[in-house]
Design an enzyme around this catalytic site. Structure first.
Site, PDB file in Angstrom:
ATOM      1  N   GLU A   1       4.830  -5.321 -13.220  1.00 25.35           N
ATOM      2  CA  GLU A   1       5.538  -6.497 -12.685  1.00 25.35           C
ATOM      3  C   GLU A   1       4.703  -7.779 -12.718  1.00 25.35           C
ATOM      4  O   GLU A   1       5.244  -8.883 -12.644  1.00 25.35           O
ATOM      5  CB  GLU A   1       5.988  -6.239 -11.237  1.00 25.35           C
ATOM      6  CG  GLU A   1       4.839  -6.196 -10.232  1.00 25.35           C
ATOM      7  CD  GLU A   1       5.319  -6.037  -8.788  1.00 25.35           C
ATOM      8  OE1 GLU A   1       6.094  -5.101  -8.528  1.00 25.35           O
ATOM      9  OE2 GLU A   1       4.913  -6.845  -7.947  1.00 25.35           O
TER      10      GLU A   1
ATOM     11  N   HIS B   1      10.497  -7.571  -6.310  1.00 25.34           N
ATOM     12  CA  HIS B   1       9.521  -7.528  -5.214  1.00 25.34           C
ATOM     13  C   HIS B   1       9.912  -8.485  -4.080  1.00 25.34           C
ATOM     14  O   HIS B   1       9.180  -9.422  -3.753  1.00 25.34           O
ATOM     15  CB  HIS B   1       8.115  -7.854  -5.741  1.00 25.34           C
ATOM     16  CG  HIS B   1       7.020  -7.266  -4.897  1.00 25.34           C
ATOM     17  ND1 HIS B   1       5.879  -6.719  -5.429  1.00 25.34           N
ATOM     18  CD2 HIS B   1       6.893  -7.141  -3.554  1.00 25.34           C
ATOM     19  CE1 HIS B   1       5.096  -6.287  -4.456  1.00 25.34           C
ATOM     20  NE2 HIS B   1       5.696  -6.541  -3.308  1.00 25.34           N
TER      21      HIS B   1
ATOM     22  N   ARG C   1       4.637   0.203  -4.276  1.00 24.83           N
ATOM     23  CA  ARG C   1       3.926  -0.399  -5.407  1.00 24.83           C
ATOM     24  C   ARG C   1       4.388   0.297  -6.680  1.00 24.83           C
ATOM     25  O   ARG C   1       4.544   1.530  -6.701  1.00 24.83           O
ATOM     26  CB  ARG C   1       2.402  -0.259  -5.256  1.00 24.83           C
ATOM     27  CG  ARG C   1       1.767  -1.199  -4.251  1.00 24.83           C
ATOM     28  CD  ARG C   1       1.827  -2.673  -4.663  1.00 24.83           C
ATOM     29  NE  ARG C   1       1.212  -3.563  -3.698  1.00 24.83           N
ATOM     30  CZ  ARG C   1       1.824  -4.197  -2.696  1.00 24.83           C
ATOM     31  NH1 ARG C   1       3.139  -4.013  -2.509  1.00 24.83           N
ATOM     32  NH2 ARG C   1       1.174  -4.994  -1.893  1.00 24.83           N
TER      33      ARG C   1
HETATM   34  P1  NAD Z   1       0.346   1.626   6.236  1.00 25.80           P
HETATM   35  O1  NAD Z   1      -1.092   1.507   5.883  1.00 25.80           O
HETATM   36  O2  NAD Z   1       0.778   1.352   7.646  1.00 25.80           O
HETATM   37  O3  NAD Z   1       0.891   3.089   5.861  1.00 25.80           O
HETATM   38  C1  NAD Z   1       0.554   3.751   4.676  1.00 25.80           C
HETATM   39  C2  NAD Z   1       0.656   5.241   4.956  1.00 25.80           C
HETATM   40  O4  NAD Z   1       0.467   5.932   3.723  1.00 25.80           O
HETATM   41  C3  NAD Z   1      -0.411   5.757   5.930  1.00 25.80           C
HETATM   42  O5  NAD Z   1       0.207   6.522   6.955  1.00 25.80           O
HETATM   43  C4  NAD Z   1      -1.313   6.596   5.055  1.00 25.80           C
HETATM   44  O6  NAD Z   1      -1.894   7.707   5.734  1.00 25.80           O
HETATM   45  C5  NAD Z   1      -0.327   7.066   3.996  1.00 25.80           C
HETATM   46  N1  NAD Z   1      -0.977   7.557   2.789  1.00 25.80           N
HETATM   47  C6  NAD Z   1      -2.177   7.162   2.236  1.00 25.80           C
HETATM   48  N2  NAD Z   1      -2.421   7.890   1.143  1.00 25.80           N
HETATM   49  C7  NAD Z   1      -1.395   8.748   0.995  1.00 25.80           C
HETATM   50  C8  NAD Z   1      -1.077   9.750   0.039  1.00 25.80           C
HETATM   51  N3  NAD Z   1      -1.915  10.048  -0.966  1.00 25.80           N
HETATM   52  N4  NAD Z   1       0.074  10.446   0.194  1.00 25.80           N
HETATM   53  C9  NAD Z   1       0.909  10.186   1.233  1.00 25.80           C
HETATM   54  N5  NAD Z   1       0.667   9.247   2.170  1.00 25.80           N
HETATM   55  C10 NAD Z   1      -0.465   8.537   2.031  1.00 25.80           C
HETATM   56  O7  NAD Z   1       1.112   0.664   5.199  1.00 25.80           O
HETATM   57  P2  NAD Z   1       2.554   0.021   5.379  1.00 25.80           P
HETATM   58  O8  NAD Z   1       2.437  -1.288   6.066  1.00 25.80           O
HETATM   59  O9  NAD Z   1       3.506   1.036   5.898  1.00 25.80           O
HETATM   60  O10 NAD Z   1       2.895  -0.321   3.847  1.00 25.80           O
HETATM   61  C11 NAD Z   1       3.059   0.703   2.890  1.00 25.80           C
HETATM   62  C12 NAD Z   1       3.047   0.090   1.501  1.00 25.80           C
HETATM   63  O11 NAD Z   1       4.196  -0.722   1.333  1.00 25.80           O
HETATM   64  C13 NAD Z   1       1.865  -0.876   1.251  1.00 25.80           C
HETATM   65  O12 NAD Z   1       0.724  -0.165   0.772  1.00 25.80           O
HETATM   66  C14 NAD Z   1       2.406  -1.799   0.201  1.00 25.80           C
HETATM   67  O13 NAD Z   1       2.013  -1.313  -1.057  1.00 25.80           O
HETATM   68  C15 NAD Z   1       3.926  -1.682   0.329  1.00 25.80           C
HETATM   69  N6  NAD Z   1       4.597  -2.946   0.704  1.00 25.80           N
HETATM   70  C16 NAD Z   1       5.582  -3.441  -0.116  1.00 25.80           C
HETATM   71  C17 NAD Z   1       6.247  -4.617   0.220  1.00 25.80           C
HETATM   72  C18 NAD Z   1       7.361  -5.191  -0.619  1.00 25.80           C
HETATM   73  O14 NAD Z   1       7.737  -6.358  -0.434  1.00 25.80           O
HETATM   74  N7  NAD Z   1       7.955  -4.444  -1.530  1.00 25.80           N
HETATM   75  C19 NAD Z   1       5.866  -5.295   1.392  1.00 25.80           C
HETATM   76  C20 NAD Z   1       4.864  -4.760   2.204  1.00 25.80           C
HETATM   77  C21 NAD Z   1       4.231  -3.584   1.855  1.00 25.80           C
END
Ligand code: NAD
Length: 332
Positions: free
Chosen positions: A265, A297, A236
């Site tokens: 964005e 994105h 994000r």
């Molecule tokens: P997820 O919930 O499986 O994993 C997120 C991880 O981040 C968890 O292990 C959590 O413990 C950790 N976390 C939470 N707070 C934290 C902090 N302060 N410091 C370090 N780690 C922390 O999520 P995911 O499916 O792996 O997705 C991750 C992110 O990717 C989503 O939140 C979303 O914003 C982003 N995303 C982007 C796209 C894109 O098209 N660019 C698509 C899907 C997801």
């Protein structure tokens, strides 16, 4: 059940229609290209649910407008939910569901694509050959093998990315508020954040955006990084303080920057503004650096991911209609 689908592009409609046709009792989907905000919320009139994407506005004012129209359920077509005022939704009695997992591979593989593109300067090489310029000056890259990759956030996407980078021969270190023992057993070393910044040659962000992670990468973190570090953000935009990163690029502390997301964005991405003047001076400045690649994105944008997003979204709507909340991944 009638559902207003916002920010809906032709590709969303194609995958949602295909999934809807497979339902015994299809939902009544009303597609809107418009982003959901306080000016477009009336489009949800007569609908029990709305279906939204990453840049739709789900702040308190819009949620109040939706509640007044009788909307009881929001089905997000994404994993992140930082765009939702969850407290306001809870107060108004609106349930919010998300697609917790669709294809971690889509995003993890895209992060690798940005790394390879930046390292081997594919964006510049592509333009040079089109210009009949076959010189190699300035295109020198580095071997990825044995480099240290720092992964912040080792959930579904971060883990997939970590394993890909291990496959290439990188040493992977990671930081997560909840370390995963299976990843540690697979050879990923969890470290404190202050130890990750100076150790990593490449840093990739995969944690969610929330109050604790906003501007995680700011001046203080950048000062601690290796000179010439590669920074990748497919998570994000607001995880990064863009102005601080621009200063880091100008001082050459940051050697490469790959962004699929940008903190402002919402007013830009997913639309064609090629006939307009770019008004965002910070974003415009980013585009002037030869060592920066930004995309709009699109990391999630694979056939497999869109098919799963459509299927899970319609399942969530159907389970809500049936009153079966046990099968829905609820944000609140
Ligand atoms: P997820 O919930 O499986 O994993 C997120 C991880 O981040 C968890 O292990 C959590 O413990 C950790 N976390 C939470 N707070 C934290 C902090 N302060 N410091 C370090 N780690 C922390 O999520 P995911 O499916 O792996 O997705 C991750 C992110 O990717 C989503 O939140 C979303 O914003 C982003 N995303 C982007 C796209 C894109 O098209 N660019 C698509 C899907 C997801």
């Amino acid at each position: 059940m009638k559902v207003a689908v916002f920010s809906c592009k032709a590709y969303d409609r194609e995958f949602l229609n295909a999934a809807n046709e497979n339902l015994e009792d299809p939902l009544q989907l009303v597609f809107h290209e418009a982003q959901l905000n306080c000016n477009s919320s009336l489009l949800a009139q007569g609908c029990t649910a709305v279906c939204c994407f990453v840049n739709d506005h789900l702040d308190a004012m819009v949620l109040q407008q939706l509640a007044a129209l009788g909307v009881k359920f929001i089905a997000l077509r994404c994993a992140g939910f930082n765009q939702v005022d969850t407290e306001a939704a809870a107060t108004l009695g609106i349930s919010v569901a998300r697609v917790a997992e669709y294809s971690p591979h889509a995003v993890a593989e895209y992060a690798l694509a940005l790394i390879l593109m930046l390292n081997r300067q594919l964006h510049r090489a592509y333009r040079r050959v089109h210009d009949n310029d076959y010189s190699l000056n300035g295109l020198l890259g580095f071997d990825l093998v044995n480099k240290t990759v720092g992964v912040i956030g080792t959930g579904k996407i971060g883990q997939t990315f970590a394993r890909i980078m291990q496959g290439i021969g990188c040493e992977v270190i990671a930081y997560d508020v909840q370390p995963d023992p299976s990843l540690a057993a697979a050879g990923v070393t969890y470290v404190a954040l202050e130890d990750l910044w100076p150790a990593a040659d490449i840093i990739s962000l995969h944690c969610p955006l929330n109050k604790n992670t906003q501007h995680l990468v700011g001046t203080n973190a950048i000062e601690q990084m290796k000179t010439g570090v590669m920074l990748i953000n497919t998570s994000r935009g607001a995880l990064i303080d863009t102005r601080a990163v621009i200063a880091g690029l100008k001082s050459k502390k940051i050697g490469y920057l790959g962004l699929d997301v940008y903190e402002e964005e919402g007013d830009l991405f997913f639309e064609d503004y090629s006939n307009n003047l770019l008004q965002d001076d910070v974003f415009a400045r980013l585009q002037t650096f030869p060592n920066v690649v930004t995309t709009g994105h699109q990391a999630f944008f694979t056939r497999e991911a869109l098919a799963t997003i459509a299927q899970v979204t319609l399942d969530n709507l159907r389970y809500f209609e049936q009153g079966d909340f046990s099968k829905i991944v609820l944000v609140i």
